[in-house]
Structure formats: structure tokens, C-alpha cells
Design a protein around this motif. Structure first.
Motif, PDB file in Angstrom:
ATOM      1  N   VAL A   1       0.851  -1.183   0.000  1.00 13.25           N
ATOM      2  CA  VAL A   1       0.000   0.000   0.000  1.00 13.25           C
ATOM      3  C   VAL A   1       0.894   1.243   0.000  1.00 13.25           C
ATOM      4  O   VAL A   1       1.889   1.307   0.734  1.00 13.25           O
ATOM      5  CB  VAL A   1      -0.924   0.000   1.219  1.00 13.25           C
ATOM      6  CG1 VAL A   1      -1.804   1.244   1.230  1.00 13.25           C
ATOM      7  CG2 VAL A   1      -1.789  -1.258   1.226  1.00 13.25           C
ATOM      8  N   ALA A   2       0.533   2.217  -0.814  1.00 11.80           N
ATOM      9  CA  ALA A   2       1.359   3.414  -0.979  1.00 11.80           C
ATOM     10  C   ALA A   2       0.509   4.676  -0.814  1.00 11.80           C
ATOM     11  O   ALA A   2      -0.707   4.612  -0.622  1.00 11.80           O
ATOM     12  CB  ALA A   2       2.025   3.405  -2.359  1.00 11.80           C
ATOM     13  N   ASP A   3       1.176   5.820  -0.883  1.00  4.75           N
ATOM     14  CA  ASP A   3       0.584   7.155  -0.920  1.00  4.75           C
ATOM     15  C   ASP A   3      -0.190   7.472   0.359  1.00  4.75           C
ATOM     16  O   ASP A   3      -1.400   7.274   0.458  1.00  4.75           O
ATOM     17  CB  ASP A   3      -0.328   7.319  -2.132  1.00  4.75           C
ATOM     18  CG  ASP A   3      -0.512   8.794  -2.484  1.00  4.75           C
ATOM     19  OD1 ASP A   3      -0.805   9.064  -3.646  1.00  4.75           O
ATOM     20  OD2 ASP A   3      -0.344   9.648  -1.591  1.00  4.75           O
ATOM     21  N   PHE A   4       0.536   8.026   1.332  1.00  9.03           N
ATOM     22  CA  PHE A   4      -0.057   8.358   2.624  1.00  9.03           C
ATOM     23  C   PHE A   4      -0.267   9.859   2.789  1.00  9.03           C
ATOM     24  O   PHE A   4      -0.399  10.364   3.909  1.00  9.03           O
ATOM     25  CB  PHE A   4       0.841   7.831   3.755  1.00  9.03           C
ATOM     26  CG  PHE A   4       0.896   6.336   3.806  1.00  9.03           C
ATOM     27  CD1 PHE A   4       1.720   5.632   2.943  1.00  9.03           C
ATOM     28  CD2 PHE A   4       0.127   5.627   4.709  1.00  9.03           C
ATOM     29  CE1 PHE A   4       1.768   4.251   2.975  1.00  9.03           C
ATOM     30  CE2 PHE A   4       0.176   4.244   4.748  1.00  9.03           C
ATOM     31  CZ  PHE A   4       0.999   3.564   3.874  1.00  9.03           C
ATOM     32  N   GLY A   5      -0.315  10.577   1.667  1.00 11.82           N
ATOM     33  CA  GLY A   5      -0.446  12.027   1.729  1.00 11.82           C
ATOM     34  C   GLY A   5      -1.745  12.506   2.341  1.00 11.82           C
ATOM     35  O   GLY A   5      -1.806  13.606   2.900  1.00 11.82           O
ATOM     36  N   LEU A   6      -2.815  11.710   2.235  1.00  7.51           N
ATOM     37  CA  LEU A   6      -4.104  12.120   2.790  1.00  7.51           C
ATOM     38  C   LEU A   6      -4.419  11.434   4.114  1.00  7.51           C
ATOM     39  O   LEU A   6      -5.497  11.617   4.666  1.00  7.51           O
ATOM     40  CB  LEU A   6      -5.230  11.806   1.791  1.00  7.51           C
ATOM     41  CG  LEU A   6      -5.161  12.509   0.431  1.00  7.51           C
ATOM     42  CD1 LEU A   6      -6.375  12.141  -0.415  1.00  7.51           C
ATOM     43  CD2 LEU A   6      -5.064  14.018   0.589  1.00  7.51           C
ATOM     44  N   SER A   7      -3.482  10.626   4.617  1.00  4.84           N
ATOM     45  CA  SER A   7      -3.748   9.836   5.819  1.00  4.84           C
ATOM     46  C   SER A   7      -3.965  10.726   7.034  1.00  4.84           C
ATOM     47  O   SER A   7      -3.439  11.845   7.127  1.00  4.84           O
ATOM     48  CB  SER A   7      -2.597   8.873   6.076  1.00  4.84           C
ATOM     49  OG  SER A   7      -2.465   7.957   5.013  1.00  4.84           O
ATOM     50  N   ARG A   8      -4.732  10.194   7.973  1.00 10.55           N
ATOM     51  CA  ARG A   8      -5.000  10.895   9.221  1.00 10.55           C
ATOM     52  C   ARG A   8      -4.754   9.968  10.398  1.00 10.55           C
ATOM     53  O   ARG A   8      -5.015   8.761  10.323  1.00 10.55           O
ATOM     54  CB  ARG A   8      -6.459  11.370   9.268  1.00 10.55           C
ATOM     55  CG  ARG A   8      -6.767  12.519   8.322  1.00 10.55           C
ATOM     56  CD  ARG A   8      -6.086  13.810   8.738  1.00 10.55           C
ATOM     57  NE  ARG A   8      -6.466  14.219  10.088  1.00 10.55           N
ATOM     58  CZ  ARG A   8      -7.463  15.060  10.348  1.00 10.55           C
ATOM     59  NH1 ARG A   8      -8.168  15.592   9.364  1.00 10.55           N
ATOM     60  NH2 ARG A   8      -7.750  15.389  11.588  1.00 10.55           N
ATOM     61  N   LEU A   9      -4.261  10.526  11.491  1.00  5.71           N
ATOM     62  CA  LEU A   9      -4.111   9.745  12.703  1.00  5.71           C
ATOM     63  C   LEU A   9      -5.488   9.414  13.262  1.00  5.71           C
ATOM     64  O   LEU A   9      -6.417  10.216  13.215  1.00  5.71           O
ATOM     65  CB  LEU A   9      -3.306  10.518  13.749  1.00  5.71           C
ATOM     66  CG  LEU A   9      -1.849  10.852  13.382  1.00  5.71           C
ATOM     67  CD1 LEU A   9      -1.203  11.631  14.513  1.00  5.71           C
ATOM     68  CD2 LEU A   9      -1.072   9.591  13.074  1.00  5.71           C
ATOM     69  N   ALA A  10      -5.606   8.202  13.789  1.00  9.19           N
ATOM     70  CA  ALA A  10      -6.859   7.799  14.416  1.00  9.19           C
ATOM     71  C   ALA A  10      -7.096   8.640  15.667  1.00  9.19           C
ATOM     72  O   ALA A  10      -6.168   9.236  16.217  1.00  9.19           O
ATOM     73  CB  ALA A  10      -6.809   6.314  14.763  1.00  9.19           C
TER      74      ALA A  10
END
Length: 943
Positions: free
Chosen positions: A755-764
Motif C-alpha cells: 500500500v502506498a501514498d499516505f499524503g491524505l492519511s489521518r491519525l486515528a
């Protein structure tokens, strides 16, 4: 420091310098070992520059990363005693010069990406006690020379790609206690010479391609506790009757080995606790003799065992699981199995009798609340008139337990933020903020099926062995993995203080990494997955006080140039000031400067050189963030370089987010960050290169050269789900990806998914002031149309189930080859409607060739459950992984290693045996619904 202090220090050091210099010269590293270490480093690729200090000074006296040295009085040199490089993202190969480290006792490269073969020269290190190479990408065969290591205590080569036979010379390892060779591609006959090992405790060779017969000579092993041979191919072989004479045996696991015949008499094994003979071709009646009262797990499922369930299957006070499903058992359902079990606390019993021929139940059939009984698929479910039988006759999956906890305290003030402080939930001192050590820890072959009743015993056992108080250990979370193996994350807290001292950290790490503790036999062998220091900064892995020479080396570094200190002070201060000005100037050029420790920094010039000045010929992709280039670094490493579009504010935010997240995420199903560039108004992210591109490209009929078979697609789905499960449950704190899609799932050379591309990820979400964890994160909607969770889109509430929805869409793409949205049609709605009409097979991607119908049915059904509109109706990511693992085990490829599956899947038309067709029908993916009806294949309606 003032000028007077500098002069005073210089005077003192000047007086002591001649003495220290004399001692230091007398104690330096053996020159042959210095040469060996240089060759070892040159053969490795170190993208995060973790071995940067391997270029400075003397290896032992300069405290090189991963080295522990010892002084030998007979030759005046320091010698490398331990070389341990745990989980440093190293790749490359192992140098033959390792064999020159003749005083080595521990050699460890665990959990890296090292490839190539194991050098036979390692067989020259006769002092070696621990050889730890597990969790890499090693291939080739096992060197015969390893059998010459007369002092070897532990061999761990598991989770690699090693092939060929087990050398007969291993029968010479007279001091070996642990042989862990599971999850490789080993083949051929298990050599009977292993029966000569006098103190072998654990033999783990599961998940290989071993064949032939089971050596009856293993009964001669006087100390064997665990024999684990699951998932090999001993087709036609039977279980030797002599195995009933292995009196020391605690666990016998022979799952899915192609074994035939009857179950031998195991009643003479006094403390046998775990017996798994499932998924074979065993026949005859269930054992009528009495097994050990220590039994916790009996799994005889998926065989051809007949007759009734005998009364001796009761009287096990520790029993947690009895699995007899999918056999030919008849008669009555027993009601006395739980009679000797005391159900208190977390004690439970799981009885699975599904898919047999049981016809009746006793009149007074009333199991306690802690007992689960499964009878689905038996005639008793069709014939009974008792209304309460419904709860026993529903199909249910095997739900393994997992656990997590929080250490928040709503009555305490917030902890300081300058370090990774948190509350010790067990400390006798209320509201004590401390900085814990994080330890990834896995039980490789536990003798239990449910951890909950044994948590207290484990905590007591481990803290006693580590010489800690019980309140210093906190099991943050645990989860069962395939094997079954128990993965857990532990936190160790200081003894009623805020911080550990350095010597205590070194002591704990040394004991864990050196396997100096031995857990209770109940828990079996363990492995160290990682050791997280948090805010602590300690010397590299050399032991404090390990040798006089090492101490002298540290002092020598401190006093270098003492004779001329007064003249150098001004020069050093000016040089430092100059460097700070240069660094400040570099940062001023950046529009969003980022500094992340542990992540390699690349210059713009290095990036331009790697891509031939960003030539169009090196461009391999483009997205909303910018263009992606294939680059070649100076050391020859292939990388993917994602270059932000000029002046992109969004790119700046994604840039920062992705570096910060990927710098602390390490999982084989997540793309690795090799480094970044942030200068000259440029922002670039540097990743490991994935030669097979994106999953979307391989599902496209126009871009894909070789179509993906069903087995390949299922493996990709499972790998993707495991990566996301890591984000949700293992990352600390957990993370929501928020942009899962087929183009963000990359495939390496062996089609392993990452899995790639964590630019939009958010911390839980984190606990609030009252200790309550919110169920969602309120945020502006981000993501890709077609993959967006509809509930998140409407409410702006992001949850872990939002990722589940997006992954479900990917599963539908894998099944059908369709795009999420095409010509105004939504894939979720289209597949759901077609499945409800009974025409599911008409939309299955015909490019995948033949596939097992039952597997594709379950896969599509799982995908649709993931894509339910209501969040609560979707499975958790843990449930998704487990169901995918169950589907995978139903495929013929389940016995093969991943590398073999990939080598044979493409274009293969499966020809199942007659015995397998009854359980797992195969269909051609270009068959229409009407064809399936006329051929006798059932049409599938999703449940």
C-alpha cells in the motif's frame, strides 16, 4: 562552556592523554576483522544511513552500530563478539567475509531486506551460538558448512525464500536447541540425521515444500518439545507409530501435510498439550485412548475420520478448543466434554462439530455460557424440534481473539510533551508519567488457542525472567496471526520513575535480543520483532563496560587533540557556526522545510543525477501530487522519486504527512520510504522501486501484458488488507489511510502488494480528557470518487471502516476487472444488483482464467459486505484479513510458497483432483450464468 573551562579541561586532558593513548593503541580491533566489516558494509545497501558510523574510527573503540566487542588477553586486540543489525531496512547481500569474524557468538540480520544466498564461510565461525537471519529475502540453498558450527544453539532462517534440501550435516549440531526454518521453500526428504540432536527442543519447518516420509527416528530425540511440520507435502505417508514414544513432546502440529492412515496411540505422551492433525486424509475412528490432561487444543478437522465421538474427549480441565468439523462422524453430540473445566474469568471452550453426520443430542443438552458449540451441517440440525438448537446450527467463522488496552487516566493531568511520556497504568504511584520502551514480540508456536486466560501467567513469567516488577510490563495489544502465531506489542516502564537509565535499557535489550530468557513451555519459542527506544538516546548496541578497549575508545574520542585544545576551540566554534549558517540557508530555500530523524536526506543534485535531470524517459507515472520518476542512486539502488508540482500548497502538506508517517511505519505490505529531498524550492519523496507498477495497470486490459490469475489476485488482496490492518492496529498511534484505491496498491517483482501514498492519511482519534476514545475523526472529505465511503462523504466522520469500504471496492475491481465508476455506473451498485439476480459469474473477469467457484463466491461476498452503506454492517479489517486467509487456504496454491505461486499462476488452468472437486468446484471465468446451470454449478446469491 567558558574559555577558562576549556583551558582547564585541556590541561587535565593533556596530562592524561599519553596514558590513554598508550592503552588505546594497545587495544584496537583485529585488522582482519576491520577488513571483514568493511566488506560487509560494502555488500549492504543502507538507504536510511543507519550504518553511517561504520566509516568512523576503529570499529570497537568507536562504538559502531550493532557491534559488541571483547578483549582477548592473548593477542592484545579487540574482537567482534556480537553483530546484530535488527530491522534497519538494510538490503544487498551477506558478504563471505563474515567468516573472518572468528570470535563471533551472535550474528543477527533479522527483519531486513537482504537477498542472495547464505555464505558458506559462516561455517568457519566455530564460536557462533546464535545465527539469526529470519525475516529477509534470502534465497539459494542451505550451506552444508552450517552443520560444522559445533557451538550453535539457535538457527533462525524462517520467513525467507531459501530452497533445496535440509543438509544432512545438520545432524552434527550437537548443541542446537532451536531449528526454526519455517516459511521458506525447502524441499526434499527431512534427513533422519536430525534425530541425532541430543538437546533439540523446537523443530519448526512448517510452510515449506518438504516431501517423502516423516522420519520415524524422531522418536529417538530425547528433548524434543515442539514438532511443527504444517503445510508440507508428505503425500501417502502416515504418522509413525513411534511418535507416541516422544515422551517430552508438548506440541505436535502436522496440519495439511497429505498424511494418510489412522491416528497413532499418543496416550504415552504425559504432557502433550497441543495436537493439530487437521486438513489431512486421516481415516478410521477417533482415538479411544485417554490423552494428556494438559490438552488445551485438539484439531482433527478436515479429515475422513468416522464413528462416534468417544467419551474420552472429556476430562481435559485446560481444554480451549476441540475442532472435529468436516469429518464423517456420526451418532450423538457429546454433552460431557466441559464437565471438568472450571469456567471463571476468561476461560472459554470452543467445540466445532460442523459438517459431520451427527444425528441426535442428549435430552439435557445445556452447555455453559462460556462454551461455544457449532453443529451446522449435521443432520441433527434438520431433525431437531428444539427451538434453542438454532443457536448451535448457524454457520459461523472461526473467530480468534485479539486484545488491546489504553493507559489513559481521566483523573490525571496531561503528561509533559517534550518526550514520549505516558501514564504507566499499573504503577503504584498514581498518575506517574514515564517514557516506556516499546517491544514487538511474537510467540512463534504457542501451546494454547486462547491467550486471555494465560495473560497473567505470561506477564509474571516474562517480568520474572527480565528481573522486572510486574507493574513495569503492559501488554498494549496482541493479535493472532497465521501459523497460528501470537503477535503482541509490549511496553516496559521504568521502576516508579519517569525514565530508564541507559544501563537498564541495554540490559533489557541484551536479554531479549540474545535469547537469554526462556519462557514457560506453554508459550513456546519467541522472536523479537523490534525494540523501540522512543525518546531515549543511547549508545549504539555495544555493551556498557564490555571491554576496557571500548571504554578507552570513547575516552579517546573525547580527548582527541587535547594537546592543542586551546588553539582549536576558536576554530571549532567558528566551523560549527559556519555549518549552522549553511544549514539555515538551505532551509530558507524550502517552501515547507521538513526535518525527520532517521530518514535519509537527498540533495537536489543527487535526485537530478539519478533521473538524468528528470528526463521524460525516466517518468513512470503522474498523479495529483506531481510526476513520478524511476531513479538510480549512486550505489545502484533503484528508487521511485515523486516530485511535487511547483508551488503546490497541497503537495507541501502531503509531503510533510507522508514523511512523518512512513518514517515510523515498517511492514512488508507498505511501501518503504528511502528518503526525501527538500531544497531549492523542490520537494521530492524517494521510495523503494516497485517494478510491477500499480494494481490498476494490471487490471486494465490495455496496459496489462500478462493477466492476473485468481490466486495472484487473492494474494494481492490479502497483502493489501494486511498492510491496512497494520495501520489500524499496529501503528502507534493508529492511522486511517483515507485514499485506498487500485492505483495506490503497488506490486513488487514477485507481485507482492504494498500500500502506498499516505499524503491524505489521518491519525486515528486519541482518548479525550475523560479517557474515552472517539469513534471517528471529523475532517474535510478527501479521497477518490468511486472509493469514498458514502457515510463519510455525508457526515464528514472518518473511521477505520472508511478504509474497509475503499478496500472492498478494490476487491470488486479484482473480481470483475471493472473500474469503480465508468459511464456513470458505480461498481458497488452494479455488482450487488447482478449478484442478487443470481448471475454473479457473468461479471467475473474472464482474463483471470479458471478459478475455484466457492472461493470466488466468498471473495465477492466479502467485498460486498465491506461496501455496505452502514458503517456498522461492514467487517473490521481484522475480520477481512481472517476471511481472506480462510479463502486462501481453500485454494490449491495454499500449500505453495508465495514465490512458487507467482511462478506458476500466470496462465495456469487448474486441474483439481477428484477429491478436491467435491469441496471446491472450478469454473471457467468466461462461463455465462446459463452455462453454469447446465453444467451443474450453483448460481451464487450473496449472503
Amino acid at each position: 562552556m567558558s574559555g577558562v573551562q576549556f583551558i582547564l579541561c585541556g590541561a587535565i586532558l593533556g596530562i592524561l592523554f599519553p596514558y590513554f593513548l598508550h592503552v588505546a593503541v594497545a587495544k584496537s580491533t583485529d585488522p582482519s576483522e576491520v577488513h571483514a566489516l568493511s566488506a560487509i558494509k560494502n555488500s549492504l545497501t543502507d538507504p536510511l544511513n543507519n550504518l553511517a558510523d561504520w566509516s568512523n574510527g576503529d570499529p570497537c573503540t568507536s562504538n559502531w552500530t550493532g557491534l559488541v566487542c571483547v578483549s582477548m588477553p592473548n593477542d592484545g586486540y579487540l574482537h567482534v563478539q556480537e553483530l546484530q543489525l535488527l530491522k534497519l531496512n538494510l538490503s544487498g547481500t551477506l558478504a563471505p567475509e563474515l567468516g573472518l569474524l572468528s570470535h563471533l557468538t551472535i550474528l543477527g540480520f533479522m527483519w531486513n531486506k537482504i537477498s542472495g544466498s547464505i555464505p558458506r564461510e559462516i561455517g568457519n565461525i566455530t564460536s557462533l551460538k546464535l545465527l539469526l537471519l529470519n525475516g529477509n529475502q534470502l534465497s539459494g540453498s542451505l550451506p552444508e558448512e552450517i552443520g560444522y558450527l559445533s557451538n550453535l544453539d539457535r538457527l533462525q532462517i524462517d520467513e525467507n525464500q531459501i530452497s533445496g534440501p535440509i543438509p544432512k550435516s545438520f545432524g552434527n549440531l550437537s548443541r542446537v536447541k532451536h531449528l526454526h526454518m519455517n516459511n521458506n521453500s525447502l524441499s526434499g526428504q527431512i534427513p533422519h540425521e536430525l534425530s541425532q540432536l541430543p538437546i533439540l527442543f523446537h523443530l519448526l519447518v512448517d510452510n515449506n515444500n518438504l516431501s517423502g516420509y516423516l522420519p520415524s527416528e524422531f522418536a529417538e530425540l530425547p528433548s524434543l518439545k515442539i514438532l511443527q511440520l504444517d503445510h508440507n507435502n508428505f503425500s501417502g505417508s502416515s504418522i509413525p507409530a513411534s511418535y507416541g514414544n516422544i515422551s517430552t513432546l508438548l506440541k505436535l502440529s502436522l496440519r495439511n501435510c497429505g498424511l494418510q492412515g489412522s491416528i497413532p496411540d499418543l496416550s504415552k505422551i504425559p504432557h502433550l498439550a497441543y495436537l493439530d492433525l487437521s486438513s489431512n486424509q486421516l481415516n478410521g475412528p477417533l482415538p479411544s485412548y485417554k490423552l494428556s490432561i494438559d490438552m488445551t487444543t485438539i484439531n482433527l478437522s478436515h479429515n475422513s475420520l468416522s464413528g462416534s465421538i468417544p467419551t474420552n474427549f472429556s476430562g481435559f480441565p485446560k481444554l480451549q478448543r476441540l475442532s472435529l468439523q468436516n469429518n464423517l462422524l456420526n451418532g450423538s453430540v457429546p454433552s460431557s466434554i466441559w464437565q471438568d473445566i472450571t469456567f471463571g474469568g476468561n476461560n472459554t471452550l470452543f467445540l466445532d462439530f460442523e459438517n459431520n453426520s451427527l444425528t441426535s443430542i442428549p435430552d439435557a443438552f445445556d452447555p455453559p455460557a462460556n462454551v461455544t458449540v457449532l453443529l451446522y451441517g449435521n443432520p441433527v440440525c434438520a431433525n431437531t424440534k428444539q427451538p434453542d438448537m438454532v443457536r448451535y446450527c448457524q454457520p459461523q467463522g472461526d473467530k480468534q481473539t485479539s486484545g488491546s488496552s489504553t493507559n489513559s487516566n481521566k483523573n490525571c493531568s496531561p503528561c509533559p510533551t517534550d518526550k514520549t511520556y505516558e501514564y504507566n497504568p499499573l504503577s503504584p504511584i498514581p498518575c506517574l508519567c514515564a517514557v516506556p520502551l516499546g517491544v514487538g514480540y511474537r510467540l512463534k508456536s504457542p501451546g494454547i488457542s486462547d491467550f486471555r486466560p494465560y495473560i497473567a501467567d505470561f506477564e509474571t513469567d516474562l517480568t520474572f525472567l527480565l528481573h522486572l516488577f510486574l507493574y513495569q510490563l503492559h501488554i498494549d495489544r496482541y493479535i493472532w496471526e497465521a501459523g497460528p502465531r501470537l503477535n503482541m506489542y509490549l511496553k516496559f516502564y521504568p521502576d516508579n520513575s519517569s525514565l530508564f537509565n541507559i544501563s537498564e535499557i541495554l540490559r533489557i535489550r541484551s536479554m531479549l535480543a540474545g535469547w537469554e530468557i526462556t519462557l514457560s513451555d506453554t508459550f513456546g519459542p519467541y522472536e523479537l520483532l523490534n525494540f523501540t527506544l522512543g525518546s531515549y538516546e543511547i549508545p549504539n548496541t555495544s555493551k556498557s563496560g564490555l571491554s576496557k578497549g571500548a571504554v578507552v575508545g570513547i575516552l579517546l574520542g573525547a580527548i582527541a587533540g587535547a594537546g592543542t585544545l586551546s588553539t582549536l576551540v576558536t576554530f571549532l566554534i567558528m566551523r560549527r557556526h559556519s555549518r549552522n549558517q549553511v544549514a539555515s540557508k538551505r532551509r530558507s530555500l524550502s517552501k515547507f522545510s521538513v526535518k525527520v530523524d532517521g530518514v535519509k536526506y537527498f540533495t537536489f543534485e543527487e535526485m537530478a543525477l539519478a533521473t538524468n535531470n528528470f528526463s521524460d524517459s525516466t517518468q513512470v507515472g503522474q498523479g495529483g501530487y506531481g510526476k513520478v520518476y524511476k531513479g538510480i542512486l549512486e550505489d545502484g539502488t533503484l528508487v521511485a522519486i515523486k516530485r511535487a508540482e511547483e508551488g503546490s500548497l497541497q503537495g507541501s502538506k502531503e509531503f510533510s504527512t507522508e514523511i512523518e508517517l512512513l518514517s515510523r511505519l515498517h511492514h512488508r505490505n507498505l511501501v518503504s520510504l528511502a528518503g526525501y529531498c527538500d531544497e531549492q524550492d523542490e520537494q521530492m519523496l524517494v521510495y523503494e522501486f516497485m517494478p510491477n507498477g500499480t494494481l490498476r495497470d494490471h487490471l486494465s486490459a490495455t496496459k496489462s501484458k500478462e493477466p492476473l490469475s485468481f490466486a495472484m489476485r487473492l494474494r494481492i488482496a490479502l497483502g493489501s488488507a494486511r498492510g491496512i490492518l497494520y495501520l489500524h492496529s499496529e501503528a502507534d498511534p493508529p492511522i486511517y489511510h483515507r485514499d485506498i484505491k487500485a492505483s495506490n496498491i503497488l506490486l513488487d517483482a514477485k507481485f507482492n502488494a504494498k500500500v502506498a501514498d499516505f499524503g491524505l492519511s489521518r491519525l486515528a482519534p486519541v482518548p479525550d480528557v475523560e479517557g474515552t476514545v472517539p469513534g471517528h475523526v471529523s475532517t474535510v472529505v478527501k479521497g477518490t470518487p468511486g472509493y469514498l465511503d458514502p457515510e463519510y462523504f455525508l457526515t464528514h466522520k472518518l473511521t477505520d471502516k472508511s478504509d474497509v469500504y475503499s478496500l472492498g471496492v478494490v476487491f470488486l475491481e479484482l473480481s470483475t476487472g471493472m473500474r469503480p465508476i465508468l459511464h456513470g455506473k458505480n461498481i458497488v451498485r452494479e455488482v450487488s444488483m447482478i449478484c442478487q439476480s443470481g448471475m454473479m459469474f457473468s461479471i467475473i473477469d474472464n482474463r483471470m482464467g479458471s478459478y475455484p467457484s466457492e472461493c470466488i463466491e466468498k471473495f465477492v461476498s466479502l467485498a460486498l459486505r465491506c461496501c455496505q452503506d452502514e458503517t456498522d454492517a461492514r467487517p473490521s479489517m481484522l475480520e477481512v484479513v481472517r476471511e481472506l486467509e480462510c479463502i486462501w487456504r481453500m485454494t490449491p496454491e495454499a500449500d505453495a510458497t508465495p514465490s512458487e505461486s507467482m511462478a506458476t499462476d500466470s496462465g495456469k488452468i487448474f486441474t483439481p483432483s477428484s477429491s478436491s472437486v467435491s469441496r471446491n468446484q472450478y469454473v471457467s471465468s468466461n462461463a455465462s450464468g446459463s452455462d453454469l446451470v447446465s453444467s451443474g454449478f450453483p448460481l451464487i446469491t450473496p449472503r
